[in-house]
Design a protein around this motif. Structure first.
Motif, PDB file in Angstrom:
ATOM      1  N   ASP A  84      37.293  42.692  48.842  1.00 29.10           N
ATOM      2  CA  ASP A  84      36.498  42.814  47.626  1.00 29.10           C
ATOM      3  C   ASP A  84      36.717  41.564  46.776  1.00 29.10           C
ATOM      4  OD1 ASP A  84      35.012  43.730  45.527  1.00 29.10           O
ATOM      5  OD2 ASP A  84      36.370  45.366  44.978  1.00 29.10           O
ATOM      6  N   TRP A  85      36.039  40.481  47.152  1.00 26.78           N
ATOM      7  CA  TRP A  85      36.317  39.169  46.568  1.00 26.78           C
ATOM      8  C   TRP A  85      35.893  39.064  45.112  1.00 26.78           C
ATOM      9  CZ3 TRP A  85      39.852  37.548  49.403  1.00 26.78           C
ATOM     10  CH2 TRP A  85      39.824  37.747  50.786  1.00 26.78           C
ATOM     11  N   LYS A  86      34.850  39.775  44.727  1.00 25.98           N
ATOM     12  CA  LYS A  86      34.401  39.728  43.330  1.00 25.98           C
ATOM     13  C   LYS A  86      35.488  40.269  42.396  1.00 25.98           C
ATOM     14  CE  LYS A  86      31.638  42.871  41.475  1.00 25.98           C
ATOM     15  NZ  LYS A  86      30.444  43.676  41.161  1.00 25.98           N
ATOM     16  N   TRP A  87      36.008  41.454  42.696  1.00 29.23           N
ATOM     17  CA  TRP A  87      37.018  42.044  41.820  1.00 29.23           C
ATOM     18  C   TRP A  87      38.374  41.380  41.983  1.00 29.23           C
ATOM     19  CZ3 TRP A  87      35.676  44.075  37.627  1.00 29.23           C
ATOM     20  CH2 TRP A  87      34.422  44.683  37.521  1.00 29.23           C
TER      21      TRP A  87
ATOM     22  N   ILE B  89      38.065  38.512  39.522  1.00 25.41           N
ATOM     23  CA  ILE B  89      38.070  38.988  38.138  1.00 25.41           C
ATOM     24  C   ILE B  89      39.477  39.416  37.713  1.00 25.41           C
ATOM     25  CG2 ILE B  89      37.247  40.830  36.614  1.00 25.41           C
ATOM     26  CD1 ILE B  89      34.561  40.656  38.189  1.00 25.41           C
TER      27      ILE B  89
ATOM     28  N   ASP C  70      30.372  49.624  43.931  1.00 21.80           N
ATOM     29  CA  ASP C  70      29.897  48.435  44.644  1.00 21.80           C
ATOM     30  C   ASP C  70      29.469  48.782  46.065  1.00 21.80           C
ATOM     31  OD1 ASP C  70      30.227  46.789  42.470  1.00 21.80           O
ATOM     32  OD2 ASP C  70      32.072  45.853  43.187  1.00 21.80           O
TER      33      ASP C  70
END
Length: 108
Positions: free
Chosen positions: A37-40, A43, A78
């Motif tokens: 889960d690269w987006k989170w 973040i 997601d």
């Protein structure tokens, strides 16, 4: 509580936890890395760094506590927005009871 999510295109199945994320509480951004889960991951890491540097790590612990309450929900949302569906009726019922999906917008 665990649920099973299935990608209808690739038939890949992922097991996801619903509720408080103890792994995020203790290890911060690492659970996002292991889930891909690269987006989170980005973040949480950036937030940890920004708040942790000026507060000598206290801000990072506070952020991990906040994300521990919300990360699993963010991850499941997601997956659903990417087209993943509940793999079984028990998972579907859990997602409906927790407000992730409505009974009319999913099929098994």
């Amino acid at each position: 509580m665990m649920i099973n999510m299935k990608n209808p295109v690739t038939n890949q199945v992922k097991q996801c936890k619903v509720g408080f994320s103890w792994t995020t509480f203790f290890w911060g951004f690492w659970p996002a890395v292991f889930r891909g889960d690269w987006k989170w991951f980005a973040i949480i890491l950036i937030t940890d760094l920004v708040l942790g540097v000026w507060s000598f790590g206290i801000g990072s612990g506070f952020i991990n506590l906040i994300f521990a309450f919300i990360y699993n929900k963010l991850y499941i949302n997601d997956l659903i927005s990417s087209g993943w569906q509940p793999a079984d009726t028990a998972s579907r019922d859990i997602l409906i009871s927790r407000g992730f999906i409505t009974p009319s917008n999913t099929a098994l």
